[in-house]
Design an enzyme around this catalytic site. Structure first.
Site, PDB file in Angstrom:
ATOM      1  N   ASP A 135      22.992  40.566  -0.192  1.00 12.98           N
ATOM      2  CA  ASP A 135      23.078  40.709  -1.645  1.00 12.98           C
ATOM      3  C   ASP A 135      21.695  40.639  -2.294  1.00 12.98           C
ATOM      4  O   ASP A 135      21.100  39.557  -2.379  1.00 12.98           O
ATOM      5  CB  ASP A 135      23.978  39.579  -2.165  1.00 12.98           C
ATOM      6  CG  ASP A 135      24.161  39.616  -3.671  1.00 12.98           C
ATOM      7  OD1 ASP A 135      23.847  40.657  -4.286  1.00 12.98           O
ATOM      8  OD2 ASP A 135      24.619  38.601  -4.230  1.00 12.98           O
ATOM      9  N   ASP A 314      21.221  45.938  -7.398  1.00  8.23           N
ATOM     10  CA  ASP A 314      22.109  44.873  -6.911  1.00  8.23           C
ATOM     11  C   ASP A 314      23.062  45.394  -5.833  1.00  8.23           C
ATOM     12  O   ASP A 314      24.093  45.979  -6.135  1.00  8.23           O
ATOM     13  CB  ASP A 314      22.906  44.328  -8.113  1.00  8.23           C
ATOM     14  CG  ASP A 314      23.849  43.189  -7.731  1.00  8.23           C
ATOM     15  OD1 ASP A 314      23.797  42.721  -6.573  1.00  8.23           O
ATOM     16  OD2 ASP A 314      24.633  42.780  -8.606  1.00  8.23           O
TER      17      ASP A 314
END
Ligand code: NAG
Ligand code: NAG
Ligand code: NAG
Length: 428
Positions: A135, A314
């Site tokens: 992530d 992201d």
């Protein structure tokens, strides 16, 4: 405390020596990633409940990040920090949180419907394996602890400190808010962490003794944060900053290739088989915590709709989110686009004429392909499709966009910690 000098100067000194001058490729290692399924169901229809759950996770992750940044920097980043955690509609919650026995059976098949770009890491000596979500939108590593007995930990790999000769209990604890009052929390440990042959010693991480319920149905064991150090809730260098500082990688870059097949995270440079031409780099400010290049334009076709945007890259988000007013301006330029009544914040477009939406940071137009802009039919036999840019107030203010998979799949993306820049290149 976590003084800025430690965080920023430390990184610059540690990493500048290992950053390449031009972003050329260098020997590194590849981590194959499991595919993240789309929000499209088997019948080709947009899966609304999955989309709501994904949005819920994104809202809470960034809310926690804003609180962490505020704590770490001593001031606010958005116009308000009091944003309430998103809550799941009750019926959806009950569908997402299975009974323990059900989860045991579903664990394998659920892997296909995961929401993350997951790959395997090991923690400890000997290494204990975990499937984690890589992530770029958060900066901590956590996995379930062997003392997590709650339902969401059922069926997951768990870290047992007593089985690792390199495990060290550290002071303090961590707690990260993910869901409806659901937190991931536990003590803080350090141990050896290895990702595809890249080893970091004394990596601080959280063996979670409690998991938020929304991880129960999730195939992953934990989250592997790749954002910049100031975003760290446990206030320690994330894995990649340590890998660069400990010179476990020769080049302080990691790169993502996200596709239906052969997705990979490359640690220590770029994988030249996955892109062509030069990497177009744009600076980020490490003080922002995110991989957040500024000065972006959004175009629809050849027309510029918005300028001066900040864009958070992201990998933990499935789609693209923008401030409601900004998203509305984009769709005003798309013939036939309308708000999608079934799911707040989403819009539809006529399936036979997908909009050509692109982002531009002063170089090329990086276009979202017709496939990637389309999340599926609005309903069975509908002429309309749901678009992958949605309106969501994340509290960052009107100029900040979150660019998740729906953007990242269109480019080869390079994250350079030494020079504090994000780069994009054309896919091979
Ligand atoms: C939508 O996604 C949910 C959660 O993953 C799943 O349980 C459900 O079967 C999906 N619905 C359709 C119609 O595919
Ligand atoms: C952790 O490992 C030790 C040593 O193998 C074992 O005795 C213990 O039961 C394990 N703890 C848990 C909670 O599984
Ligand atoms: C991707 O994988 C699927 C299933 O394994 C296969 O049918 C398809 O041909 C592959 N596509 C590419 C571009 O390799």
């Amino acid at each position: 405390m976590f003084p800025r000098a430690d965080l920023l100067l430390g990184i610059a000194l540690a990493l500048s020596v290992v950053s390449p001058a031009t972003g050329e490729s260098a020997a590194g290692t590849t981590i194959p990633l499991r595919k993240r399924s789309s929000l499209t169901g088997a019948d080709g229809v947009f899966n609304q409940s999955k989309a709501v759950a994904a949005t819920h996770r994104t809202v809470n992750k960034h809310r926690q990040n804003r609180i962490t940044l505020q704590e770490n920097r001593g001031h606010l980043i958005g116009r308000d920090s009091g944003i309430a955690p998103a809550s799941l509609p009750a019926d959806l919650e009950s569908r997402l949180v299975p009974r323990a026995e059900k989860h045991q059976l579903e664990a394998l098949t659920e892997l296909e419907s995961g929401r993350e770009w997951a790959g395997t890491i090991t923690i400890g000596t000997p290494g204990q394996p975990f499937l984690v979500d890589f992530d770029t939108g958060s900066a901590d590593l956590w996995v379930p602890s062997s003392s997590c007995t709650g339902l969401p930990c059922t069926g997951k790999s768990k870290y047992n400190a007593t089985k690792s000769s390199t495990s060290l209990k550290q002071s303090g604890s961590f707690s990260i808010l993910y869901g409806d009052g659901g937190t991931v929390s536990g003590p803080v440990y350090s141990d050896t962490v290895t990702v595809a042959g890249v080893t970091v010693k004394n990596q601080f991480f959280g063996p979670a003794t409690a998991l938020s319920p929304d991880f129960a149905t999730d195939p992953i064991d934990g989250i592997f944060g790749l954002a910049l150090p100031i975003l760290s809730k446990i206030r320690k260098f994330p894995f990649f900053a340590n890998a660069a500082a400990q010179e476990s990688v020769r080049v302080s870059q990691f790169s993502f290739y996200l596709a239906d097949n052969g997705s990979e995270l490359y640690l220590g440079g770029t994988d030249p088989t996955k892109y062509t031409g030069k990497v177009e780099f744009h600076n980020v400010d490490a003080y922002e915590g995110y991989w957040q290049p500024t000065g972006a334009k959004v175009k629809v076709g050849s027309g510029t709709i918005l300028t001066k945007l900040e864009t958070i890259i992201d990998s933990g988000s499935t789609i693209i989110y923008g401030d409601p007013a900004a998203i509305q301006q984009i769709y005003a330029a798309v013939p036939g686009a309308q708000p999608f009544e079934e799911a707040k914040g989403y819009y539809t477009f006529p399936c036979d004429s997908p909009p050509v939406i692109s982002f531009n940071w002063g170089g090329k137009d990086w276009e979202i392909s017709a496939d990637n802009v389309n999340l599926g039919l609005a309903a069975v036999d509908s002429p309309d499709c749901v678009a992958a840019l949605a309106a969501l107030d994340l509290g960052f203010g009107p100029d900040v966009f979150i660019l998740g998979d729906a953007f990242m799949r269109n480019v080869y993306s390079v994250f350079d910690m030494g020079r504090e820049a994000v780069g994009f290149a054309a896919l091979a």
